[in-house]
Design a protein around this motif. Sequence first.
Motif, short mmCIF file in Angstrom:
data_model
loop_
_atom_site.label_atom_id
_atom_site.label_comp_id
_atom_site.label_asym_id
_atom_site.label_seq_id
_atom_site.Cartn_x
_atom_site.Cartn_y
_atom_site.Cartn_z
N ALA A 201 71.48 71.53 58.86
CA ALA A 201 71.09 71.37 60.13
C ALA A 201 72.07 70.55 60.95
O ALA A 201 72.25 70.79 62.20
CB ALA A 201 69.67 70.28 60.12
N GLU A 202 72.87 69.62 60.37
CA GLU A 202 73.89 69.11 61.13
C GLU A 202 75.12 69.96 61.59
O GLU A 202 75.58 69.79 62.72
CB GLU A 202 74.34 67.92 60.43
CG GLU A 202 73.38 66.64 60.10
CD GLU A 202 73.83 65.52 59.53
OE1 GLU A 202 75.04 65.15 59.25
OE2 GLU A 202 73.10 64.69 59.35
N ASP A 203 75.31 71.02 60.79
CA ASP A 203 76.23 71.97 61.30
C ASP A 203 75.72 72.84 62.23
O ASP A 203 76.68 73.41 63.17
CB ASP A 203 76.80 72.81 59.96
CG ASP A 203 78.10 72.28 59.34
OD1 ASP A 203 78.14 70.94 59.55
OD2 ASP A 203 78.60 72.84 58.33
N TYR A 204 74.53 72.99 62.51
CA TYR A 204 73.88 73.71 63.46
C TYR A 204 73.60 72.75 64.81
O TYR A 204 73.07 73.31 65.82
CB TYR A 204 72.78 74.50 62.89
CG TYR A 204 72.90 76.02 62.57
CD1 TYR A 204 73.24 76.85 63.40
CD2 TYR A 204 73.25 76.24 61.34
CE1 TYR A 204 73.69 78.20 63.04
CE2 TYR A 204 73.38 77.50 60.95
CZ TYR A 204 73.81 78.50 61.86
OH TYR A 204 74.03 79.66 61.28
N GLY A 205 73.70 71.47 64.83
CA GLY A 205 73.68 70.50 65.71
C GLY A 205 71.94 70.24 66.09
O GLY A 205 71.45 69.93 67.12
N MET A 206 71.53 70.72 64.99
CA MET A 206 69.82 70.31 65.04
C MET A 206 69.69 69.02 65.18
O MET A 206 68.47 68.41 65.49
CB MET A 206 68.96 71.12 64.10
CG MET A 206 69.29 72.70 64.31
SD MET A 206 68.89 73.54 62.71
CE MET A 206 67.12 73.13 62.42
N ILE A 207 70.43 68.13 64.22
CA ILE A 207 70.35 66.54 64.32
C ILE A 207 71.54 65.97 64.82
O ILE A 207 72.79 66.07 64.36
CB ILE A 207 70.32 66.36 62.54
CG1 ILE A 207 69.12 66.98 62.19
CG2 ILE A 207 69.89 64.65 62.49
CD1 ILE A 207 67.76 66.67 62.33
N GLU A 208 71.12 65.40 66.04
CA GLU A 208 72.20 64.90 66.62
C GLU A 208 73.15 63.70 66.15
O GLU A 208 72.36 62.71 65.40
CB GLU A 208 71.93 64.29 68.20
CG GLU A 208 71.26 65.35 69.20
CD GLU A 208 70.65 64.79 70.37
OE1 GLU A 208 70.93 63.51 70.72
OE2 GLU A 208 69.81 65.45 70.96
N GLY A 209 74.45 63.59 66.11
CA GLY A 209 75.20 62.37 65.86
C GLY A 209 75.29 62.41 64.29
O GLY A 209 76.24 61.50 63.74
N ARG A 210 75.23 63.78 63.49
CA ARG A 210 75.25 63.63 62.11
C ARG A 210 75.13 62.51 61.43
O ARG A 210 75.96 61.89 60.86
CB ARG A 210 76.91 64.16 62.00
CG ARG A 210 77.39 65.41 62.83
CD ARG A 210 78.72 65.80 62.48
NE ARG A 210 78.79 66.47 61.33
CZ ARG A 210 78.77 68.02 61.09
NH1 ARG A 210 78.21 68.53 62.21
NH2 ARG A 210 78.64 68.59 60.04
N PRO A 211 73.80 62.00 61.38
CA PRO A 211 73.50 60.66 60.69
C PRO A 211 73.96 61.01 59.16
O PRO A 211 74.04 59.68 58.67
CB PRO A 211 72.07 60.45 61.05
CG PRO A 211 71.55 62.00 61.51
CD PRO A 211 72.57 62.81 62.22
N THR A 212 73.36 61.90 58.76
CA THR A 212 73.63 61.94 57.07
C THR A 212 75.19 61.79 56.93
O THR A 212 75.43 61.06 56.00
CB THR A 212 73.13 63.49 56.81
OG1 THR A 212 72.02 63.63 57.23
CG2 THR A 212 73.25 63.49 55.18
#
Length: 916
Positions: A201-212
């Motif tokens: 999800a973070e690579d697809y920009g679904m979760i802002e800011g890459r919190p993981t």
Amino acid sequence: MRSGEQIRAALIKFVGRWQTYAGTERSEAQTFLNELFECYGRNRKDAGALFEDAHSSTGIMDLHLPGLLIVEMKAPKETTRLDQHRKQALDYWHNSADVSVGRPAPKFVVLCSFHRFEIWEPGQYPNAPLMAFDLTELPDRYESLMVLAGDEPLFHHSNRELTKAAAIAVANVYQGLLDREAAPPESIQRFILQMVWLFFAEDYGMIEGRPTEQTLKFLTDVGDVWSSYLMLGGLFTSLNDPNDHGRQGILKGTQYVNGDLFNQPALVHLTKDEARELLRIAEYNWKQVDPTIFGSLIEGFLSSDRSALGAHYTHEIDILKIVRPTIVKPWRTRIDAVTTPDEGVALLDELCRFRVLDPACGCGNFLYVAYRELRHLEHVLKTRITELAKSSGLPTPTGLPYFPLANMQGIDVVPMATAVARVTLWMGHRQMIEKYGAAEPPLPLVSLGSIRTQDALRVAWPETDCIVGNPPFLGSQYMREAHGDDYLKWLSKTFGVGVKDFCVYWFRRAHQHLKPGQRAGLVGTNSISQNRARSASLEYVTTNGGVITDAVSSQKWPGEASVGVSLVNWIKQPVEEPMEFTLDNVLVNGITPELRTPGRSTAEAKPLIANRGRCFQGPTPVGRGFVLDSNEALPLMERDPKNRDVVRPYLVSDDISDDSGQRPRRWIIDFAQHPLEVAANYPLALALVRERVKPSREGNNRPLYRERWWQFGEPRPGMRAALTGLSRYIAAGRVGKRLLLTWCEPWTCPSDLVYVFAFDDDYSMGLLSSFAHSAWARSQSSTLEDRLRYTPTSAFLPFPWPYPVGDEQRERVAEASRRMIARRQEICAEQQFGLTKLYNLADEGAYTDLKKLHQELDEAVANCYGWPKSIAQDKDEIAKRLLALNAEIAAGQRPYDPFTASDGKAVAQQLGLPMS
């Protein structure tokens, strides 16, 4: 048919053979292409591909597969200059069509320099190749050349090796957490799935800011001061809370995801090293991960009772053998028939209501591929609606629906499998938005309550429009140990067919669940087309309104056991009879429950002991370096005449079919089973083998191949013993439109593409050349397209030779055989063409005298069996009679000793049979 994994494995070896080739285009292009076809499970000639075809006004095409493919080969030195050769290849394509004879231009063009491939579809994309890759990438891009297997190619850019590497890395972290008991196993499993989805999800920009990624970096920097138990657990909790508006710090900007994934936030403490490894995994390009592969692999290592599957995944090409016939092909037919925008919109509404059920869904790979194909169909239909509106001068319809993810339905008994299936589909949902446009918003995640954890055989199945899947493989002999007495009693009572292979029950249940006009496609063990299991599965389907439309009769399936499977697609009570049937990639006139074409013998013939030791496959060299051309072989024998002992003419199937004298056109160094000290008596020949064969053999996985590098990999000692003392022997090609036999000198070495019959008499040649033998072979052997693939175990071993046979009957067959062979040799010599062209012309009406000689031979053979002339060329009647004769001999109801000299009259009198 070959499975995807078999094709890929063959291509890995192919790459090993060719990656260092630096010669010319002309010297090895045809060998390269022949071997490439063979990797895909087809013989180039049988596929209909032509070398050096002149059907282009601009030049000679290196390879032409009419209607499908042109290949233009260049030397390896041209690899960096392929762009300079594109015009030539595309000109061939443009000028290969001829409307006057109804010949369209092929769909694909391949430009190849041995070390690099460009694949074009110039009719659709004339300005750039669909795909370009190096030879070393071919095993991971094999789907793009599936046209060589007679199938539709796939062009996608997911990365198989990256996917496997990511899965293995995640598996190692998972195993480490289990080993140190970082949390209960179920929590660790949830933790892994939640992390995997976040990476994606973070690579697809679904979760802002890459919190993981930020959290993992923080944990690797601060050591054990902070615990991932709280930090990652807090992230998971936040993603599960639709009302959390106070997100700050690294959580700022994150959205509500969905309770289906995060309703139980996994709380696991990571060591600094584990956090560092997960941070490394986060750096993979998760956009290129293939969910079908990744899901299979992680299901394997997350589901303890399926751990054996962890190293395997089902190839997309094999999944499509179910999804295309059951879903794609029927919908494409309907889409192609749309003529107005209104018709298109109505059909789109129907498509978007279409539901798919996989009642043994596992990791969801069948559902993922089905969803992707349905989104593609949606895209195709919307494009057609737009085009029809423009061409009609009508406004383009707006507000069109999309295919919903929740229409994918699945059942599986393993909880972790259904959890993985949901993640696989969520990943696919986001990927398809990227590829085909908007659907449901990617967040919050679509609720997938349609994927249920239950025993599919014990619960009601949801309403659906089609069924696809891969039910569990478990033989009936293992059912009791795996499921216990009570479960088997329940199965027997519920289905009323006793204890069968496990997949059988899915076939019955699927057919019962279908409504008229609906389709299903399932993978089953080979048993579904055989004996007792067939009556409870495929015969149940066909006797209850089912029509099998597409099938693969047998292929390997991935897994530790590499089980043999059948893939079957059917429709229940079709409104109209299907116009096309496809069996093993060949159009046929129907498909029986035995997964054969109608009219073929389906009873099982028994091997006859007296037939043993008479038919063999030729030796397999395992090393191209053994093979010589005349320019190499003849000087070897001139320099040292004793080399004639080990340098032999080398007969391949093309020699039998194409050479005017059915003579070998190449040579081979054959040390038989001689020890190295004997082979050393032929130093010139041994030096060639040492130079050309030994290097490749040293890397072979089989110890015998490595240690006995100077010998053929499979020297066939039984064949050699059977041929000892014969003045000649009979050879036939393994695959062909017809069974072609020829006489060979004892000096000739047959290839592994040739079958050898250990006989030197004209009577035996006549029997084997007769219509009776070829009709039997076709009824008992497998086919490759419309070609006969002769198989000694099913064709020769059970073939009942006539017995007893009188001297006059035997001589009549022998004389007819001599006359037939003499005439065809005369024609071939005069016209300088081979047997294939001769018999093709005869089929069209030429050489009627040869046809008459064959008829005389067939009638002489019929007489030996005591049959009337009228059935001498009746394939169905012959197959039926020979099958009955086989059964009598196998049951000991009549004597059978056709290859031993004996008093035939005495046996005939005992049986009351005529002798002439």
